[in-house]
Design an enzyme around this catalytic site. Structure first.
Site, mmCIF file in Angstrom:
data_model
loop_
_atom_site.group_PDB
_atom_site.id
_atom_site.type_symbol
_atom_site.label_atom_id
_atom_site.label_comp_id
_atom_site.label_asym_id
_atom_site.label_seq_id
_atom_site.Cartn_x
_atom_site.Cartn_y
_atom_site.Cartn_z
ATOM 1 N N ILE A 84 0.832 -1.208 0.000
ATOM 2 C CA ILE A 84 0.000 0.000 0.000
ATOM 3 C C ILE A 84 0.867 1.259 0.000
ATOM 4 C CG2 ILE A 84 -1.752 1.305 1.296
ATOM 5 C CD1 ILE A 84 -2.945 -1.413 2.134
ATOM 6 N N ARG A 165 -3.718 1.393 10.909
ATOM 7 C CA ARG A 165 -4.518 0.986 12.063
ATOM 8 C C ARG A 165 -4.435 2.094 13.104
ATOM 9 N NH1 ARG A 165 -6.600 -1.980 9.169
ATOM 10 N NH2 ARG A 165 -6.762 -4.248 9.258
ATOM 11 N N ASP A 189 -8.140 7.553 8.649
ATOM 12 C CA ASP A 189 -9.213 6.654 8.205
ATOM 13 C C ASP A 189 -9.408 5.543 9.230
ATOM 14 O OD1 ASP A 189 -11.162 5.599 6.407
ATOM 15 O OD2 ASP A 189 -9.710 4.090 5.729
ATOM 16 N N GLU A 194 -13.000 1.931 16.993
ATOM 17 C CA GLU A 194 -13.835 2.129 15.800
ATOM 18 C C GLU A 194 -15.172 1.474 16.087
ATOM 19 O OE1 GLU A 194 -11.796 0.699 12.313
ATOM 20 O OE2 GLU A 194 -10.187 2.137 12.577
ATOM 21 N N HIS A 213 -13.083 4.381 8.378
ATOM 22 C CA HIS A 213 -12.368 3.178 7.897
ATOM 23 C C HIS A 213 -12.941 2.682 6.557
ATOM 24 C CE1 HIS A 213 -9.757 -0.394 9.392
ATOM 25 N NE2 HIS A 213 -9.729 -0.310 8.077
ATOM 26 N N ILE A 214 -12.775 3.524 5.528
ATOM 27 C CA ILE A 214 -13.357 3.205 4.217
ATOM 28 C C ILE A 214 -12.282 2.970 3.154
ATOM 29 C CG2 ILE A 214 -15.612 4.293 4.574
ATOM 30 C CD1 ILE A 214 -14.460 6.783 3.042
HETATM 31 O O1 LIG Z 1 -8.322 -2.300 6.940
HETATM 32 C C1 LIG Z 1 -8.773 -3.071 6.170
HETATM 33 C C2 LIG Z 1 -8.307 -4.411 6.000
HETATM 34 O O2 LIG Z 1 -7.344 -4.822 6.675
HETATM 35 O O3 LIG Z 1 -8.897 -5.122 5.178
#
Ligand SMILES: O=CC(=O)O
Length: 248
Positions: A84, A165, A189, A194, A213-214
């Protein structure tokens, strides 16, 4: 149905001989895209600006009204240059970023080459980055990594973004850094907990943009994730090898 597995009690799962399917890779692009969207929304103050239009705060033109910080000629520091992190750097580069730094457990010479990213200690990354982007996984090593000490080393004009996270960040320390003007702004995010309670102090700050968290929330990505999760489950039920199994 997630890439991260920090929410699982892995020791207990292992002890009980339970198999785990998970979803790596597939959500890389969607999460990187959301990271860039959140970064731009935060550094160019989009939620605040939208609010000003709605509440009548938009009046005569003023030179520095709603000014923020841009990516041109900037230094971007990425904590965790994994899949990522690299996908974020690839998307940010065309905005004119001058220099990429990264910190993490290991040197990533192949991943870093594309961006000429320099591997630096966390302290240097905090001191020199105009944008700090957190894309590492949550491990005992990264829990609370971004704390008072870290924010204290960041520039007053720097922007902090976390799409990994919530627990990588000490939220009380982040709150203090934002309130005191130690850093310019933050975009999150992910939070602890959460959902974040609506009365949480971070939600009272104009210079903090918080999303629910999208990261992977595109129709296409969630559909592909669903199919892989189901195929993992079916294979597990049949005692076959899963398309994507977490080997404990
Ligand atoms: O945060 C999202 C995931 O780990 O899929």
């Amino acid at each position: 149905m997630s890439a991260g597995f920090d929410h699982l009690a892995l020791e207990e799962i292992k002890k009980r001989g339970i198999r785990v399917g998970y979803i790596p890779d597939i959500l890389t692009d969607a999460t990187a895209e959301l990271t860039v969207a959140l970064l731009l929304a935060t550094c160019r103050r989009l939620p605040e600006s939208v609010e000003e239009v709605k509440n009548g705060g938009w009046t005569t033109w003023k030179p520095f009204w709603m000014c923020g910080y841009g990516l041109s000629d900037s230094t971007v520091g990425i904590i965790g240059l994994g899949r990522i992190g690299q996908a974020v750097a690839r998307r940010l580069k065309p905005f004119g970023v001058k220099r990429f730094l990264y910190a993490g457990r290991h040197l990533k010479p192949e991943g870093a080459a594309e961006f000429e990213a320099e591997f630096v200690p966390l302290t240097r990354l905090a001191e020199e980055s105009d944008f700090v982007v957190v894309t590492c996984s949550l491990t005992p090593d990264t829990a609370g990594l971004c704390n008072k000490d870290f924010f204290g080393k960041m520039k007053k004009t720097s922007v902090f973004i976390n799409t990994s996270r919530g627990a990588v960040v000490n939220q009380e320390d982040l709150y203090q850094a934002l309130v005191s003007g130690q850093i310019a702004a933050a975009g999150l995010d992910v939070t602890t907990p959460e959902p974040l309670p609506t009365e949480h102090p971070l939600l009272s700050l104009k210079n903090c943009v918080i999303l629910p968290h999208i990261g992977s929330a595109t129709y296409a990505t969630r559909s592909t994730m669903s199919v892989l999760a189901v195929n993992n489950l079916l294979a597990g039920l049949k005692g076959e090898s899963m398309p994507s199994e977490l080997h404990l």
